[in-house]
Design a protein around this motif. Structure first.
Motif, PDB file in Angstrom:
ATOM      1  N   ASN A 255       0.845  -1.195   0.000  1.00 40.76           N
ATOM      2  CA  ASN A 255       0.000   0.000   0.000  1.00 40.76           C
ATOM      3  C   ASN A 255       0.877   1.240   0.000  1.00 40.76           C
ATOM      4  OD1 ASN A 255      -1.901   2.000   0.287  1.00 40.76           O
ATOM      5  ND2 ASN A 255      -2.838   1.161   2.145  1.00 40.76           N
ATOM      6  N   PRO A 256       1.139   1.834  -1.170  1.00 42.59           N
ATOM      7  CA  PRO A 256       2.018   3.007  -1.230  1.00 42.59           C
ATOM      8  C   PRO A 256       1.537   4.173  -0.369  1.00 42.59           C
ATOM      9  CG  PRO A 256       1.593   2.124  -3.422  1.00 42.59           C
ATOM     10  CD  PRO A 256       0.667   1.415  -2.496  1.00 42.59           C
ATOM     11  N   ALA A 257       0.232   4.280  -0.130  1.00 46.07           N
ATOM     12  CA  ALA A 257      -0.287   5.374   0.693  1.00 46.07           C
ATOM     13  C   ALA A 257       0.111   5.220   2.156  1.00 46.07           C
ATOM     14  CB  ALA A 257      -1.807   5.453   0.563  1.00 46.07           C
ATOM     15  N   GLN A 258       0.524   4.006   2.553  1.00 47.15           N
ATOM     16  CA  GLN A 258       0.959   3.748   3.922  1.00 47.15           C
ATOM     17  C   GLN A 258       2.310   3.043   3.900  1.00 47.15           C
ATOM     18  OE1 GLN A 258      -2.193   1.564   5.867  1.00 47.15           O
ATOM     19  NE2 GLN A 258      -3.580   3.312   5.879  1.00 47.15           N
ATOM     20  N   PHE A 259       3.239   3.600   3.140  1.00 45.21           N
ATOM     21  CA  PHE A 259       4.518   2.931   2.908  1.00 45.21           C
ATOM     22  C   PHE A 259       5.320   2.732   4.187  1.00 45.21           C
ATOM     23  CE2 PHE A 259       9.121   3.378   1.991  1.00 45.21           C
ATOM     24  CZ  PHE A 259       9.297   2.182   1.321  1.00 45.21           C
ATOM     25  N   LEU A 260       5.343   3.728   5.069  1.00 42.89           N
ATOM     26  CA  LEU A 260       6.164   3.662   6.277  1.00 42.89           C
ATOM     27  C   LEU A 260       5.338   4.136   7.464  1.00 42.89           C
ATOM     28  CD1 LEU A 260       9.005   3.188   7.528  1.00 42.89           C
ATOM     29  CD2 LEU A 260       9.500   5.598   7.029  1.00 42.89           C
ATOM     30  N   ASN A 261       5.301   3.329   8.520  1.00 38.39           N
ATOM     31  CA  ASN A 261       4.586   3.680   9.736  1.00 38.39           C
ATOM     32  C   ASN A 261       5.417   4.685  10.533  1.00 38.39           C
ATOM     33  OD1 ASN A 261       3.145   3.850  12.110  1.00 38.39           O
ATOM     34  ND2 ASN A 261       2.874   1.647  12.342  1.00 38.39           N
ATOM     35  N   LEU A 262       4.911   5.909  10.643  1.00 40.21           N
ATOM     36  CA  LEU A 262       5.674   6.972  11.288  1.00 40.21           C
ATOM     37  C   LEU A 262       5.598   6.921  12.803  1.00 40.21           C
ATOM     38  CD1 LEU A 262       4.761   9.922   8.900  1.00 40.21           C
ATOM     39  CD2 LEU A 262       6.903   8.650   8.997  1.00 40.21           C
ATOM     40  N   ASN A 263       4.743   6.085  13.354  1.00 45.57           N
ATOM     41  CA  ASN A 263       4.618   6.003  14.802  1.00 45.57           C
ATOM     42  C   ASN A 263       5.870   5.421  15.456  1.00 45.57           C
ATOM     43  OD1 ASN A 263       2.866   6.356  17.178  1.00 45.57           O
ATOM     44  ND2 ASN A 263       2.957   4.125  17.320  1.00 45.57           N
ATOM     45  N   SER A 264       6.781   4.865  14.632  1.00 48.67           N
ATOM     46  CA  SER A 264       8.030   4.315  15.162  1.00 48.67           C
ATOM     47  C   SER A 264       9.099   5.376  15.349  1.00 48.67           C
ATOM     48  CB  SER A 264       8.559   3.219  14.222  1.00 48.67           C
ATOM     49  OG  SER A 264       7.633   2.158  14.107  1.00 48.67           O
ATOM     50  N   PHE A 265       8.774   6.639  15.069  1.00 44.52           N
ATOM     51  CA  PHE A 265       9.771   7.709  15.129  1.00 44.52           C
ATOM     52  C   PHE A 265       9.264   8.835  16.026  1.00 44.52           C
ATOM     53  CE2 PHE A 265       9.874   5.540  11.071  1.00 44.52           C
ATOM     54  CZ  PHE A 265      11.193   5.117  10.999  1.00 44.52           C
ATOM     55  N   SER A 266      10.196   9.422  16.785  1.00 44.59           N
ATOM     56  CA  SER A 266       9.830  10.457  17.749  1.00 44.59           C
ATOM     57  C   SER A 266      10.848  11.588  17.706  1.00 44.59           C
ATOM     58  CB  SER A 266       9.766   9.854  19.158  1.00 44.59           C
ATOM     59  OG  SER A 266       9.540  10.852  20.125  1.00 44.59           O
ATOM     60  N   VAL A 267      10.431  12.760  18.189  1.00 46.01           N
ATOM     61  CA  VAL A 267      11.339  13.901  18.264  1.00 46.01           C
ATOM     62  C   VAL A 267      12.506  13.552  19.186  1.00 46.01           C
ATOM     63  CG1 VAL A 267       9.571  15.632  17.774  1.00 46.01           C
ATOM     64  CG2 VAL A 267       9.965  14.911  20.123  1.00 46.01           C
ATOM     65  N   PRO A 268      13.710  14.082  18.928  1.00 43.80           N
ATOM     66  CA  PRO A 268      14.883  13.726  19.732  1.00 43.80           C
ATOM     67  C   PRO A 268      14.967  14.505  21.044  1.00 43.80           C
ATOM     68  CG  PRO A 268      15.533  15.175  17.956  1.00 43.80           C
ATOM     69  CD  PRO A 268      14.074  14.903  17.748  1.00 43.80           C
ATOM     70  N   CYS A 269      13.955  14.358  21.857  1.00 42.92           N
ATOM     71  CA  CYS A 269      13.937  14.931  23.195  1.00 42.92           C
ATOM     72  C   CYS A 269      12.791  14.277  23.952  1.00 42.92           C
ATOM     73  CB  CYS A 269      13.779  16.455  23.170  1.00 42.92           C
ATOM     74  SG  CYS A 269      12.173  17.011  22.549  1.00 42.92           S
ATOM     75  N   ASN A 270      12.686  14.542  25.239  1.00 46.35           N
ATOM     76  CA  ASN A 270      11.674  13.903  26.065  1.00 46.35           C
ATOM     77  C   ASN A 270      10.433  14.784  26.190  1.00 46.35           C
ATOM     78  OD1 ASN A 270      10.442  12.085  27.853  1.00 46.35           O
ATOM     79  ND2 ASN A 270      11.244  13.217  29.628  1.00 46.35           N
ATOM     80  N   TYR A 271       9.293  14.234  25.746  1.00 49.43           N
ATOM     81  CA  TYR A 271       8.014  14.918  25.911  1.00 49.43           C
ATOM     82  C   TYR A 271       7.275  14.458  27.175  1.00 49.43           C
ATOM     83  CZ  TYR A 271       7.240  17.618  21.595  1.00 49.43           C
ATOM     84  OH  TYR A 271       7.276  18.571  20.600  1.00 49.43           O
ATOM     85  N   ALA A 272       7.719  13.353  27.784  1.00 56.87           N
ATOM     86  CA  ALA A 272       7.000  12.769  28.920  1.00 56.87           C
ATOM     87  C   ALA A 272       7.420  13.444  30.222  1.00 56.87           C
ATOM     88  CB  ALA A 272       7.242  11.265  28.974  1.00 56.87           C
ATOM     89  N   TRP A 273       6.975  14.679  30.393  1.00 57.28           N
ATOM     90  CA  TRP A 273       7.263  15.393  31.634  1.00 57.28           C
ATOM     91  C   TRP A 273       6.147  16.407  31.868  1.00 57.28           C
ATOM     92  CZ3 TRP A 273       9.628  20.576  32.181  1.00 57.28           C
ATOM     93  CH2 TRP A 273       9.611  21.291  30.983  1.00 57.28           C
ATOM     94  N   ALA A 274       6.065  16.910  33.088  1.00 49.57           N
ATOM     95  CA  ALA A 274       4.933  17.753  33.475  1.00 49.57           C
ATOM     96  C   ALA A 274       4.903  19.075  32.721  1.00 49.57           C
ATOM     97  CB  ALA A 274       4.978  18.018  34.983  1.00 49.57           C
ATOM     98  N   GLY A 275       6.054  19.526  32.228  1.00 48.32           N
ATOM     99  CA  GLY A 275       6.094  20.828  31.568  1.00 48.32           C
ATOM    100  C   GLY A 275       5.763  20.799  30.090  1.00 48.32           C
ATOM    101  N   ASN A 276       5.360  19.654  29.554  1.00 48.65           N
ATOM    102  CA  ASN A 276       4.992  19.550  28.146  1.00 48.65           C
ATOM    103  C   ASN A 276       3.760  20.413  27.876  1.00 48.65           C
ATOM    104  OD1 ASN A 276       4.271  18.826  25.544  1.00 48.65           O
ATOM    105  ND2 ASN A 276       4.140  16.639  25.957  1.00 48.65           N
ATOM    106  N   VAL A 277       3.919  21.427  27.030  1.00 50.15           N
ATOM    107  CA  VAL A 277       2.787  22.313  26.713  1.00 50.15           C
ATOM    108  C   VAL A 277       1.929  21.737  25.598  1.00 50.15           C
ATOM    109  CG1 VAL A 277       4.009  24.359  27.507  1.00 50.15           C
ATOM    110  CG2 VAL A 277       4.193  23.671  25.105  1.00 50.15           C
ATOM    111  N   GLN A 278       2.336  20.590  25.063  1.00 51.76           N
ATOM    112  CA  GLN A 278       1.567  19.827  24.079  1.00 51.76           C
ATOM    113  C   GLN A 278       1.189  20.667  22.849  1.00 51.76           C
ATOM    114  OE1 GLN A 278      -1.486  17.233  25.430  1.00 51.76           O
ATOM    115  NE2 GLN A 278      -0.356  16.545  27.239  1.00 51.76           N
ATOM    116  N   ASP A 279       2.210  21.258  22.263  1.00 50.98           N
ATOM    117  CA  ASP A 279       1.995  21.971  20.997  1.00 50.98           C
ATOM    118  C   ASP A 279       2.767  21.344  19.847  1.00 50.98           C
ATOM    119  OD1 ASP A 279       4.568  22.641  21.682  1.00 50.98           O
ATOM    120  OD2 ASP A 279       4.258  24.816  21.667  1.00 50.98           O
ATOM    121  N   GLY A 280       3.599  20.323  20.123  1.00 50.45           N
ATOM    122  CA  GLY A 280       4.357  19.661  19.071  1.00 50.45           C
ATOM    123  C   GLY A 280       5.639  20.364  18.686  1.00 50.45           C
TER     124      GLY A 280
END
Length: 411
Positions: A255-280
């Motif tokens: 399925n070329p429309a779903q060639f690579l699952n991007l959920n396996s990749f994350s920004v190179p820093c930690n979002y799992a903390w209380a100060g995450n303003v959740q804006d990406g």
């Protein structure tokens, strides 16, 4: 001095600190790049006009040209600044601002100081096998298979395409050692022609017929993913960070429309903390956790290439001097779609392409990144075939089935 010309002194800035921009330089004593080439071939005639050849072909490049940002902060400097020394950029411009008289991370001013230097290396190793058969009852063929691997720290002298020259971390260029941009691991080509026997008693209609074909099978080209200048997640101020790999890399070749699952990749820093303003964006990164992405250079593989071209021809002798050649070529006989690597306009694959995607709970991914955990959203699609896509593996190849009719007079 009386002339009014300034005196240049080591470690003394020559521009005021509000000047921004880029600067380029070359070493005073540029080294000369060189390449070693070596090969060993064995040939054996298996039977009359049938020859098998097995060979090893390799090369090694040393002191090859590449770019490097001499003014890029080290990981230690990024971490220290992130924890409170106020000496990283402000997330909008490469200012390293609010310091007097100048940031210690920017000793020569707020520039990208790109140096063209002879420091890259390359290695190529391949096994090449071919079988050639000639004039076997009108049948000629050549079968060739190559297993090869090209590894380097830079595939070009400049970043005509991203990740070809400039490393992710200019203070650790060896970390960019990986498959070359043009690396092809497997390639199989079978070409053949067959002069059909004369049929019937009519000389001009029954003779001169032949068919030919070329089958090409090739594994995909490597590619990398970079964030498309969304923000400075790593703190390096280069703005084309590679992501972290946080799960198994999953391809969907059906399925070329779903060639690579991007959920396996994350920004190179930690979002799992209380100060995450959740804006990406990078302001959601926990201070002290920003780093260079763990996805290796050219660690991803694009789609395979498969193509079969077929031709049918008729040669008719009109006179002793004149011949008429009629030919029909069918390119991509099976009409097999060959997709190009998922490269954007700037010749790189965006690690967060799905901006505006709707997440569970109705949250809109403004950056193509899940603001809660930093992972890329959705899938990376492939939308272009290799004849028109950027970074196409075979120039002009991969289009839909096409038929070409031709006529030629030979004398």
């Amino acid at each position: 001095p009386a002339s009014g010309n300034p005196v240049l002194a080591p470690d003394t800035p020559i521009f005021v600190r509000d000047v921004t921009g880029d600067a380029s330089t070359v070493p005073q004593n540029m080294r000369t790049p060189y390449v070693y080439n070596y090969n060993l071939n064995l040939q054996q005639e298996l039977f009359h006009n049938g020859v098998l050849q097995i060979g090893y072909v390799g090369s090694a490049g040393r002191k090859l040209l590449r770019l490097r940002d001499l003014n890029e902060p080290t990981q230690a400097q990024i971490t220290a600044a992130d924890l409170g020394c106020n000496c990283i950029n402000d997330g909008a411009l490469r200012k390293f601002a609010n310091l007097a008289p100048m940031s210690p991370l920017e000793p020569f001013g707020p520039f990208y100081l790109n140096e063209l230097e002879a420091s890259a290396t390359s290695n190529y190793n391949s096994m090449q096998v071919s079988f050639t058969q000639q004039n076997f009852h009108g049948f000629n063929q050549q079968i060739a298979y190559t297993w090869a691997h090209s590894i380097d720290t830079a595939s070009d002298s400049q970043d005509y395409v991203p990740n070809a020259s400039m490393p992710q971390n200019s203070n650790d260029v060896q970390a960019d050692k990986g498959p070359s941009n043009f690396d092809v691991r497997n390639r199989f080509v079978w070409s053949s022609t067959y002069d059909l026997p004369k049929w019937g008693s009519h000389e001009k209609l029954g003779a001169g017929w032949s068919i030919s074909g070329i089958l090409t099978l090739m594994s995909g080209h490597p590619f990398s993913m970079n964030y498309n200048f969304i923000d400075d997640y790593s703190g390096s101020a280069e703005y084309y960070d590679r992501p972290d790999v946080v799960g198994p890399i999953q391809y969907n070749t059906s399925n070329p429309a779903q060639f690579l699952n991007l959920n396996s990749f994350s920004v190179p820093c930690n979002y799992a903390w209380a100060g995450n303003v959740q804006d990406g964006f990078a302001d959601s990164c926990q201070p002290g956790t920003r780093h260079y992405g763990t996805l290796g250079r050219n660690a991803l593989i694009g789609p395979n290439y498969r193509n079969f071209d077929f031709a049918f021809s008729k040669t008719t002798a009109l006179t002793e001097r004149w011949k008429l050649l009629l030919r029909a070529d069918v390119f991509n006989l099976t009409n097999h779609p060959n997709f190009a690597n998922p490269l954007a306009v700037a010749f790189f694959a965006d690690a967060a392409p799905n901006r505006g995607a709707v997440l569970p709970g109705g949250v809109i991914a403004a950056t193509g990144i899940n603001p809660a955990n930093g992972r890329s959203v959705g899938y990376m699609p492939i939308t272009a075939t290799s004849d028109v896509g950027l970074g196409n593996p075979v120039l002009g190849g991969g289009g839909q089935r096409s038929i070409q009719l031709s006529m030629k007079l030979e004398f």
